[in-house]
Design a protein around this motif. Structure first.
Motif, PDB file in Angstrom:
ATOM      1  N   GLU A 170      14.180  -2.917   8.286  1.00  0.00           N
ATOM      2  CA  GLU A 170      12.831  -3.447   8.105  1.00  0.00           C
ATOM      3  C   GLU A 170      11.880  -2.957   9.194  1.00  0.00           C
ATOM      4  N   ASP A 171      12.378  -2.829  10.442  1.00  0.00           N
ATOM      5  CA  ASP A 171      11.477  -2.513  11.534  1.00  0.00           C
ATOM      6  C   ASP A 171      10.908  -1.099  11.448  1.00  0.00           C
ATOM      7  N   ARG A 172      11.464  -0.255  10.589  1.00  0.00           N
ATOM      8  CA  ARG A 172      10.888   1.081  10.428  1.00  0.00           C
ATOM      9  C   ARG A 172       9.590   1.067   9.626  1.00  0.00           C
ATOM     10  N   GLY A 173       9.386  -0.004   8.898  1.00  0.00           N
ATOM     11  CA  GLY A 173       8.113  -0.178   8.217  1.00  0.00           C
ATOM     12  C   GLY A 173       7.959   0.556   6.904  1.00  0.00           C
ATOM     13  N   ASN A 174       8.937   1.398   6.546  1.00  0.00           N
ATOM     14  CA  ASN A 174       8.820   2.149   5.286  1.00  0.00           C
ATOM     15  C   ASN A 174       9.971   1.884   4.338  1.00  0.00           C
ATOM     16  N   ALA A 175      10.812   0.893   4.644  1.00  0.00           N
ATOM     17  CA  ALA A 175      11.984   0.601   3.823  1.00  0.00           C
ATOM     18  C   ALA A 175      11.591  -0.304   2.658  1.00  0.00           C
ATOM     19  N   VAL A 176      10.728   0.219   1.828  1.00  0.00           N
ATOM     20  CA  VAL A 176      10.221  -0.536   0.678  1.00  0.00           C
ATOM     21  C   VAL A 176      10.086   0.411  -0.512  1.00  0.00           C
ATOM     22  N   SER A 177      10.039  -0.186  -1.696  1.00  0.00           N
ATOM     23  CA  SER A 177       9.778   0.567  -2.930  1.00  0.00           C
ATOM     24  C   SER A 177       8.587  -0.084  -3.613  1.00  0.00           C
ATOM     25  N   PRO A 178       7.378   0.204  -3.155  1.00  0.00           N
ATOM     26  CA  PRO A 178       6.201  -0.502  -3.669  1.00  0.00           C
ATOM     27  C   PRO A 178       5.914  -0.238  -5.136  1.00  0.00           C
ATOM     28  N   TRP A 179       6.563   0.770  -5.718  1.00  0.00           N
ATOM     29  CA  TRP A 179       6.371   1.056  -7.142  1.00  0.00           C
ATOM     30  C   TRP A 179       7.224   0.147  -8.028  1.00  0.00           C
ATOM     31  N   ARG A 180       8.139  -0.627  -7.417  1.00  0.00           N
ATOM     32  CA  ARG A 180       8.987  -1.525  -8.193  1.00  0.00           C
ATOM     33  C   ARG A 180       8.209  -2.776  -8.598  1.00  0.00           C
ATOM     34  N   ALA A 181       8.529  -3.310  -9.782  1.00  0.00           N
ATOM     35  CA  ALA A 181       7.866  -4.529 -10.244  1.00  0.00           C
ATOM     36  C   ALA A 181       8.241  -5.725  -9.382  1.00  0.00           C
ATOM     37  N   ASP A 182       9.436  -5.699  -8.759  1.00  0.00           N
ATOM     38  CA  ASP A 182       9.880  -6.840  -7.948  1.00  0.00           C
ATOM     39  C   ASP A 182       9.575  -6.656  -6.459  1.00  0.00           C
ATOM     40  N   CYS A 183       8.734  -5.699  -6.115  1.00  0.00           N
ATOM     41  CA  CYS A 183       8.368  -5.510  -4.709  1.00  0.00           C
ATOM     42  C   CYS A 183       7.478  -6.664  -4.250  1.00  0.00           C
ATOM     43  N   THR A 184       7.851  -7.296  -3.151  1.00  0.00           N
ATOM     44  CA  THR A 184       7.032  -8.365  -2.566  1.00  0.00           C
ATOM     45  C   THR A 184       6.584  -8.005  -1.149  1.00  0.00           C
ATOM     46  N   ALA A 185       6.790  -6.755  -0.754  1.00  0.00           N
ATOM     47  CA  ALA A 185       6.407  -6.322   0.587  1.00  0.00           C
ATOM     48  C   ALA A 185       4.888  -6.295   0.729  1.00  0.00           C
ATOM     49  N   GLU A 186       4.434  -6.526   1.946  1.00  0.00           N
ATOM     50  CA  GLU A 186       2.997  -6.551   2.249  1.00  0.00           C
ATOM     51  C   GLU A 186       2.659  -5.331   3.109  1.00  0.00           C
ATOM     52  N   ARG A 187       1.655  -4.585   2.692  1.00  0.00           N
ATOM     53  CA  ARG A 187       1.217  -3.437   3.485  1.00  0.00           C
ATOM     54  C   ARG A 187       0.457  -3.938   4.708  1.00  0.00           C
ATOM     55  N   VAL A 188       0.869  -3.491   5.888  1.00  0.00           N
ATOM     56  CA  VAL A 188       0.212  -3.929   7.122  1.00  0.00           C
ATOM     57  C   VAL A 188      -0.580  -2.797   7.769  1.00  0.00           C
ATOM     58  N   SER A 189      -0.372  -1.572   7.319  1.00  0.00           N
ATOM     59  CA  SER A 189      -1.161  -0.437   7.786  1.00  0.00           C
ATOM     60  C   SER A 189      -1.024   0.663   6.750  1.00  0.00           C
ATOM     61  N   ALA A 190      -1.606   1.805   7.039  1.00  0.00           N
ATOM     62  CA  ALA A 190      -1.551   2.903   6.075  1.00  0.00           C
ATOM     63  C   ALA A 190      -0.133   3.392   5.842  1.00  0.00           C
ATOM     64  N   THR A 191       0.737   3.191   6.823  1.00  0.00           N
ATOM     65  CA  THR A 191       2.101   3.736   6.722  1.00  0.00           C
ATOM     66  C   THR A 191       3.196   2.697   6.882  1.00  0.00           C
ATOM     67  N   ARG A 192       2.836   1.431   7.091  1.00  0.00           N
ATOM     68  CA  ARG A 192       3.856   0.417   7.382  1.00  0.00           C
ATOM     69  C   ARG A 192       3.729  -0.774   6.443  1.00  0.00           C
TER      70      ARG A 192
END
Length: 342
Positions: A170-192
């Protein structure tokens, strides 16, 4: 708006980590905890898990002291070509170990000037003193990858040279799949990004599945080893896969994960294994502190000034690859006077 083009860009970045003739299988590009959980049903991963959990048996040269050495997976595929594995394996060779079989021809194409061919063997390492080191890799989504099956296994090309998975950090800030329908991650910057409840819950599920996979395998064949050493960086997920609940505080590893109103337990392989088959997780925090002090002395700096060099492993690696910590690895593999002589 996030689109499938974002995944296409990630796939290009993943593919760049592979060196020909090794290529990424796009269906094994896993960018989030949810991707990881889904991968457990992937035909390649499911078949691998069945093989390691039910059928695989290590074939070791005769030895007085067989040792299992678990190493971390790396972004470089195959793992053995990474800076980290190269340095660890070079230290073992310099200590007198010799591979039980020749190097893999396909790997010799990556040999740098001055590197011994033995550095590219996937076979167990034999020491004249009767110690045999059997290397394996701890990885998500594969659980356990014996070195000899890094490139191939009875099912064909090993999935260990087909996947990319930065998805459990998680601390790398890019371990997400924002294109997934079940994504609940919040964008905190342009890259994280910051994980949401779906990512956190899937992280616990995948974490515990990997601990179970390692424990299932070692419960079957772990007894063939005199010692079982997990050489993985403190604080990282791979260390958490190993540790039992009672061991976690000493290693600075949390035992639970908060998901909304729930606190979910993190299980380590040592929770599931009998004490006689438990893994020893190294390096310890005191060993890291002592190694940092030795590194600072070598560099002529204060420990605070040397901390960045330590954290980067002196370059494109982790502290596990530093000479100061490799002294502790050799002492664990060749305990007593043998390590000092080496």
């Amino acid at each position: 708006m996030v689109t499938t083009d974002d995944r296409a860009q990630r796939l290009l970045e993943s593919a760049a980590k592979f060196r020909a003739p090794f290529q990424l299988d796009p269906t094994l590009a896993l960018y989030s905890p949810q991707d990881n959980v889904d991968s457990l049903a992937h035909p390649r991963i499911a078949a691998w898990m069945n093989f390691i959990g039910r059928d695989y048996v290590p074939k070791l040269p005769a030895a007085r002291e067989p040792v299992l050495l678990l190493l971390p997976c790396t972004r470089t595929k195959p793992y053995i070509l990474s800076t980290e594995h190269r340095r660890i394996n070079a230290a073992l060779l310099e200590a007198g170990f010799v591979p039980a079989a020749p190097a893999e021809p396909v790997l010799l194409a990556f040999r740098a000037e001055g590197e011994p061919e033995a550095l590219f063997s996937l076979a167990p390492l034999v020491h004249p003193d009767g110690v045999v080191v059997h290397r394996a890799v701890i990885s998500e989504p594969l659980g356990l990858v014996p070195y000899e099956h890094m490139l191939a296994w009875p099912g064909g090309t090993s999935p260990a040279v087909l996947y990319d998975d930065p998805g459990l950090f998680e601390d790398r800030g890019n371990a997400v799949s924002p294109w997934r329908a079940d994504c609940t991650a919040e964008r905190v910057s342009a890259t994280r990004w910051k994980w949401g409840p779906a990512e956190k819950r899937a992280y616990v599920a995948m974490h515990n599945a990997m601990a179970e996979a390692v424990a299932t395998a070692l419960a079957r064949f772990g007894g063939v080893y005199a010692r079982r050493i997990s050489w993985v960086a403190p604080g990282l997920t791979h260390r958490s896969f190993v540790l039992a609940k009672a061991e976690r505080a000493a290693h600075g590893i949390v035992a639970t994960r908060q998901v909304g109103a729930e606190r979910l337990a993190l299980t380590g392989a040592n929770d599931l294994l009998p004490p006689a088959l438990a893994l020893t997780a190294l390096p310890t925090r005191p060993q890291c502190a002592a190694a940092l002090a030795r590194l600072a002395q070598r560099l002529g700096r204060s420990p605070a000034e040397a901390a960045g060099h330590f954290g980067r492993g002196g370059g494109d690696a982790t502290p596990l690859a530093l000479p100061e910590l490799l002294e502790d690895l050799l002492a664990a593999v060749l305990p007593g006077p043998r390590a000092r002589a080496a």
